[in-house]
Design a protein around this motif. Structure first.
Motif, PDB file in Angstrom:
ATOM      1  N   ASP A   1      26.386  37.661 -12.399  1.00 53.71           N
ATOM      2  CA  ASP A   1      26.528  36.207 -12.558  1.00 53.71           C
ATOM      3  C   ASP A   1      25.261  35.586 -13.128  1.00 53.71           C
ATOM      4  OD1 ASP A   1      29.118  36.116 -11.748  1.00 53.71           O
ATOM      5  OD2 ASP A   1      28.731  35.246  -9.774  1.00 53.71           O
ATOM      6  N   ILE A   2      24.109  36.072 -12.663  1.00 55.60           N
ATOM      7  CA  ILE A   2      22.837  35.543 -13.168  1.00 55.60           C
ATOM      8  C   ILE A   2      22.693  35.844 -14.655  1.00 55.60           C
ATOM      9  CG2 ILE A   2      20.324  35.773 -13.028  1.00 55.60           C
ATOM     10  CD1 ILE A   2      20.657  36.332 -10.033  1.00 55.60           C
ATOM     11  N   ILE A   3      23.059  37.062 -15.049  1.00 50.52           N
ATOM     12  CA  ILE A   3      22.954  37.447 -16.466  1.00 50.52           C
ATOM     13  C   ILE A   3      23.855  36.589 -17.335  1.00 50.52           C
ATOM     14  CG2 ILE A   3      23.468  39.282 -18.125  1.00 50.52           C
ATOM     15  CD1 ILE A   3      22.614  41.292 -15.961  1.00 50.52           C
ATOM     16  N   PHE A   4      25.114  36.423 -16.915  1.00 50.46           N
ATOM     17  CA  PHE A   4      26.073  35.722 -17.759  1.00 50.46           C
ATOM     18  C   PHE A   4      25.936  34.200 -17.674  1.00 50.46           C
ATOM     19  CE2 PHE A   4      27.858  39.890 -17.933  1.00 50.46           C
ATOM     20  CZ  PHE A   4      28.584  39.940 -19.116  1.00 50.46           C
ATOM     21  N   ALA A   5      25.180  33.707 -16.687  1.00 47.67           N
ATOM     22  CA  ALA A   5      24.931  32.268 -16.615  1.00 47.67           C
ATOM     23  C   ALA A   5      23.754  31.846 -17.485  1.00 47.67           C
ATOM     24  CB  ALA A   5      24.679  31.855 -15.166  1.00 47.67           C
ATOM     25  N   GLY A   6      22.974  32.809 -17.932  1.00 47.54           N
ATOM     26  CA  GLY A   6      21.790  32.471 -18.722  1.00 47.54           C
ATOM     27  C   GLY A   6      22.124  32.172 -20.169  1.00 47.54           C
TER      28      GLY A   6
ATOM     29  N   LYS B   1      24.211  39.478 -23.412  1.00 44.77           N
ATOM     30  CA  LYS B   1      24.508  39.499 -21.979  1.00 44.77           C
ATOM     31  C   LYS B   1      25.203  40.792 -21.577  1.00 44.77           C
ATOM     32  CE  LYS B   1      24.910  34.455 -21.684  1.00 44.77           C
ATOM     33  NZ  LYS B   1      25.820  33.312 -21.449  1.00 44.77           N
ATOM     34  N   ILE B   2      26.129  41.234 -22.401  1.00 47.86           N
ATOM     35  CA  ILE B   2      26.829  42.486 -22.119  1.00 47.86           C
ATOM     36  C   ILE B   2      25.857  43.663 -22.160  1.00 47.86           C
ATOM     37  CG2 ILE B   2      28.546  44.111 -23.036  1.00 47.86           C
ATOM     38  CD1 ILE B   2      30.168  41.638 -23.912  1.00 47.86           C
TER      39      ILE B   2
ATOM     40  N   LEU C   1      31.611  34.859  -9.782  1.00 50.84           N
ATOM     41  CA  LEU C   1      32.292  35.738  -8.829  1.00 50.84           C
ATOM     42  C   LEU C   1      31.404  36.140  -7.660  1.00 50.84           C
ATOM     43  CD1 LEU C   1      34.014  38.188 -11.353  1.00 50.84           C
ATOM     44  CD2 LEU C   1      34.965  36.126 -10.329  1.00 50.84           C
ATOM     45  N   SER C   2      30.135  35.732  -7.703  1.00 51.52           N
ATOM     46  CA  SER C   2      29.192  36.202  -6.681  1.00 51.52           C
ATOM     47  C   SER C   2      29.595  35.767  -5.288  1.00 51.52           C
ATOM     48  CB  SER C   2      27.780  35.716  -7.000  1.00 51.52           C
ATOM     49  OG  SER C   2      27.734  34.297  -7.092  1.00 51.52           O
TER      50      SER C   2
END
Length: 426
Positions: A167-172, A179-180, A258-259
């Motif tokens: 979630d942290i990666i894809f929120a940045g 991101k992937i 989803l966290s």
């Protein structure tokens, strides 16, 4: 120094110790492995980036699961013959290679993604099966399900960390491609930590001398745990559902993070696992398995009420309770039906049925979702109810027809020994 992770051949010479230095090294190696796997719960984003949908996701993950199912039979025999260290480290090495290969995948319709997913799942299956077998062999008499349950609690820690990092990666900020790629970098780092800890955990193990091994069919016919195999299949269908399809469902109802789901799931499962670690031995693995699968079926139906992030913890809480109870009851309870010298085969047979639930369930669920959409039907509600009813039916049939599993704590004369006696008499 006594090794807490041993081969089947060493079990008579190494004292049985429930918890020790090597146990905790194996524990955290397993934690890192689950961080690796759970950080890839956004695999749907990778499939979607390549132009795929839920149907492609189901086919790719199902193909990978097929490889895990087929290789588990080989891995079980290899563990019995050569010990857990060889299979454990080799499986993690294969997993790392598969993760590296994902950086070169550029299309959804090519064989590369299918082959890499297969290698990843084979590596994951081998490492997971080896860790469970190692702890099962070291468990004192009557405590195998307890130790397997405690080892499994490490997975819940990893389950809470991986999706949070995702979630942290894809929120940045940044492109979806970057991101992937970062998602795979995190998985790769966690897998490297796992192989390092596994090397330390198994450092004192001695290579096991290769021996004649009865055929898989003879072992299954002699020691199979009956209905517990069907229950493992049902667990695979239900437990693996949120790992594969929750991301696509959340996207459909407008939930981005989803966290919260996996944190509640992990905390609940971890706490409930510790509280109930001896419950299967007290009420019987049959009863514990039935109760757990019924709770799991209930958790699937509860997804119907999730329409915002604040409601995600409801199915997470119920699903975490179910997962905590059924894994040691079903996997541990089924594997101890095999003598210790064939515990690798027994453990992997139970995990084969678990993976078979994913192998059959994931493509079917993906096709059910895609097919319902084409017919303008409520795709996910139909899926939740159908899978929930299937699991509940299997659980009730288990309670009605299953016989108690007989644990084989000692290596009494078995197939190979009887065959040797016959040859000598001739």
């Amino acid at each position: 120094m006594n090794s807490a992770v041993v081969t089947a051949e060493e079990r008579s010479t190494v004292p049985q110790i429930a918890y020790g230095r090597e146990f905790w090294l194996a524990y955290f190696a397993n934690t890192a492995l689950i961080v690796c796997n759970s950080s890839l719960f956004r695999y749907f984003d990778f499939v979607s980036f390549l132009g795929g949908d839920e149907y492609n996701l189901g086919l790719i993950t199902g193909f990978g699961m097929a490889g895990a199912v087929l290789m588990r039979f080989v891995q079980g025999a290899m563990i019995d013959r050569f010990g857990t260290r060889v299979v454990w480290l080799g499986s993690l090495g294969l997993l790392i290679c598969a993760l590296l290969g994902h950086f070169a995948v550029g299309r959804i319709d090519g064989p590369e993604i299918y082959g890499l997913r297969l290698c990843y799942m084979v590596g994951l299956a081998g490492a997971f099966g080896s860790s469970i077998t190692a702890i099962s062999l070291k468990a004192p008499k009557g405590r195998a399900t307890e130790l397997i349950g405690v080892l499994g609690s490490s997975g819940f820690i990893g389950l809470g960390i991986g999706p949070l990092v995702g979630d942290i990666i894809f929120a940045g900020s940044g492109t979806i491609e970057s991101k992937i790629q970062m998602m795979f970098v995190v998985a790769l780092f966690a897998s490297c930590v796992s192989i390092a800890l596994t090397f330390l955990a198994t450092r004192g193990d001695r290579p096991q001398v290769s021996r004649n091994h009865p055929s898989l069919w003879k072992l299954i016919r002699e020691y199979h745990p009956g209905w517990m195999l069907v229950m493992s299949f049902a667990m695979g269908v239900g437990v693996l559902f949120p790992q594969i399809f929750l991301r696509s469902y959340a996207k459909e109802v407008g939930i981005t993070n989803l966290s919260s789901f996996f944190l509640v799931y992990a905390i609940t499962a971890f706490s409930f696992r510790l509280m109930t670690r001896k419950l299967p031995e007290r009420i019987g693995v049959k009863n514990a398995a039935t109760i757990g699968i019924l709770i799991l079926a209930t958790s699937l139906v509860l997804y119907l009420f999730v329409r915002n992030p604040w409601l995600l913890p409801i199915p997470a809480f119920i699903g975490g309770m179910a997962h905590a109870l059924i894994f040691p009851a079903i996997i541990g309870g089924g594997s101890v039906a095999f003598p210790k010298k064939y515990r690798g085969t027994g453990t992997n047979l139970m995990l084969v049925m678990l993976d078979s639930g994913g192998l059959v369930g994931q493509p079917v669920i993906g096709a059910l979702i895609a097919g319902s959409r084409k017919m303008d039907l409520p795709a996910y509600p139909i899926t939740f109810v159908a899978i929930g009813l299937l699991l509940a039916t299997i659980a009730l049939l288990n309670q009605r027809f299953a016989k108690p599993v007989v644990a084989r704590e000692e290596d009494s004369p078995d197939l190979e020994d009887r065959a040797m006696c016959v040859n000598e008499s001739l």
